[in-house]
Design a protein around this motif. Structure first.
Motif: not given
Length: 472
Positions: A434-445
């Motif tokens: 949620e926080i990364v998406s709010a910063h217009r970023g992305s997260v992956r594993i």
């Protein structure tokens, strides 16, 4: 006004009529207006065409007589030039004195019109005249030079055939128009009713689906038309509702379970203290009560953050953030709380973002890595073009490929008993996402070089505009 509206019977209120009736009436009105306009245009064109035909016939006769007058006096004109028929009803030859010297009628009478075109000039069609009997005529006048002087040739055509034709056609249109409009209204009513039966069938089936059993679906009809598209859309909506309902029930169940465990521990400790006050010592408070209360506090904070993100998007307090400083602080904190090796490779990277929320991201990722690592955790911060990248790797058991996207969902644990024993609530990675998406970023594993987990977070290294709830 309201009293007047209430006094009107319901069957006179168009807003209360069925869709089929309103569609039929609308179709009837539109067809009636179209037919009226078409009939008016048709009658106008027909009238112009018939009158033009009369003028052409009268002009041709006048030119024939003019040609004959060049060689013969009026008394010697061929009788056929003076014959009348359904179109030509009057022929007159007028001398310069205004006297009728030759006519198709037995009675010479008076000239049908006072117009006298010059000899040798073009014919003048479309003149309106009247015989002594009162009949309306459409007259063509042409000046002629004869062997013994100048004359005016008048050829009159009766408008009665034109009027009779227009009356016949208008009568047929007047009779056929309402029939066509009625047929259009009936056909529209039938078609709309037939279409609405399918919609009513869908409505009835949807009405039978209860909120406790959203697994039912509406059969899709065979024709690939708008009704089939509506059915597929309804099924997709039901699938989304079912998924949301299932996730909500799972969320409530998991949240209640997570809160029940520390509450049970605190309750048991307080009951023990109530029964045996001497047992309530500093060790019980420090080792049992405070950890469980802290666990509940963190869980409630996590739930509130996710609820705010769902409702109106995650609020961000934007400013310049040095990512390397944030990561370095969290790495030092983790080193002081664990015996495992925590290393870092940091490049100076500054981005626009919410420092508090980014600290929470790093805390969750590093704590999660330390929790499952066998011996070591490594954190790296780098700048790649306009993108900042944070990589957190461990040498733990890793996450299977099919489960790597699912772990970002709320209260998801791949090993419930193990993670709960290690202090996890199943919300850490969901909050990170949620926080990364709010910063217009992305997260992956992915998989680390040691076979464990590698979490990669990418953030724009430019000023950030917070994501709105609709975008989220």
């Amino acid at each position: 006004m309201m009293t007047r509206m209430r006094s009107v019977p319901e069957w006179l209120r168009p807003s209360l009529w069925g869709l089929a009736i309103r569609s039929a009436l609308a179709a009837g009105v539109v067809v009636t207006i179209a037919l009226a306009l078409g009939a008016t245009a048709l009658l106008f064109v027909l009238d112009r065409s018939l009158l033009s035909g009369l003028d052409d016939a009268a002009t041709a006769r006048a030119q024939d007589i003019t040609t004959s007058l060049r060689s013969d006096p009026p008394a010697d004109l061929d009788a056929q030039l003076l014959d009348t028929n359904q179109r030509i009803t009057l022929v007159q030859v007028i001398d310069r004195a205004g006297q009728v010297v030759r006519t198709s009628d037995t009675d010479p009478g008076t000239p049908a019109t006072d117009v006298r075109p010059p000899a040798g000039g073009p014919p003048v069609p479309g003149l309106i005249g009247r015989t002594e009997r009162g009949a309306d005529l459409r007259i063509t006048a042409q000046g002629a030079r004869g062997v013994d002087g100048e004359y005016t040739v008048l050829v009159g055509a009766s408008e009665e055939p034109v009027e009779a034709t227009l009356a016949t056609v208008g009568g047929l249109l007047a009779l056929g128009g309402p029939v066509i409009a009625l047929v259009a209204a009936v056909v529209t009513y039938k078609l709309v009713r037939r279409s609405l039966r399918s919609v009513e069938h869908i409505r009835t089936q949807v009405a039978t689906i209860s909120s406790t059993d959203l697994g039912e679906r509406i059969p899709v009809p065979a024709p690939r038309d708008e009704i089939a598209a509506l059915t597929r859309t309804m099924n997709d909506m039901l699938a989304r509702l079912e998924a949301g309902h299932t996730a909500q029930r799972r969320f409530v169940g998991d949240a209640s379970h997570e809160l029940r465990s520390p509450l049970a521990t605190v309750t048991m400790a307080l009951e023990l203290a109530d029964a045996r006050p001497e047992m309530l010592d500093r060790e019980l408070v420090r080792d049992t009560l405070l950890p469980e209360v802290t666990r509940m506090h963190l869980l409630v904070d996590d739930l509130l953050l996710l609820a705010r993100a769902d409702e109106r998007g995650l609020p961000l307090r934007l400013g310049d953030v040095d990512l390397d400083d944030v990561v370095d602080t969290e790495v030092h904190r983790a080193r002081g709380e664990t015996g495992k090796t925590v290393t870092a490779s940091l490049a100076a990277v500054r981005i626009g973002g919410d420092r508090t929320q980014l600290e929470r991201v790093m805390r969750n990722l590093i704590d999660n890595a330390v929790r499952f690592a066998a011996h070591a955790v490594h954190v790296e911060v780098s700048l790649r073009g306009n993108t900042a990248q944070i990589t957190v790797s461990d040498d733990g058991p890793g996450i299977p490929q099919p489960d790597r996207a699912r772990v970002f969902e709320r209260f998801v644990r791949l090993d419930n008993a193990r993670e709960r024993d290690r202090g996890g609530s199943g919300l850490g990675l969901a909050i990170v996402a949620e926080i990364v998406s709010a910063h217009r970023g992305s997260v992956r594993i992915g998989e680390s070089a040691q076979g464990g987990v590698q979490v990669v977070v990418t953030l724009p290294a430019t000023p950030v505009t917070p994501v709105s709830p609709a975008e989220s």
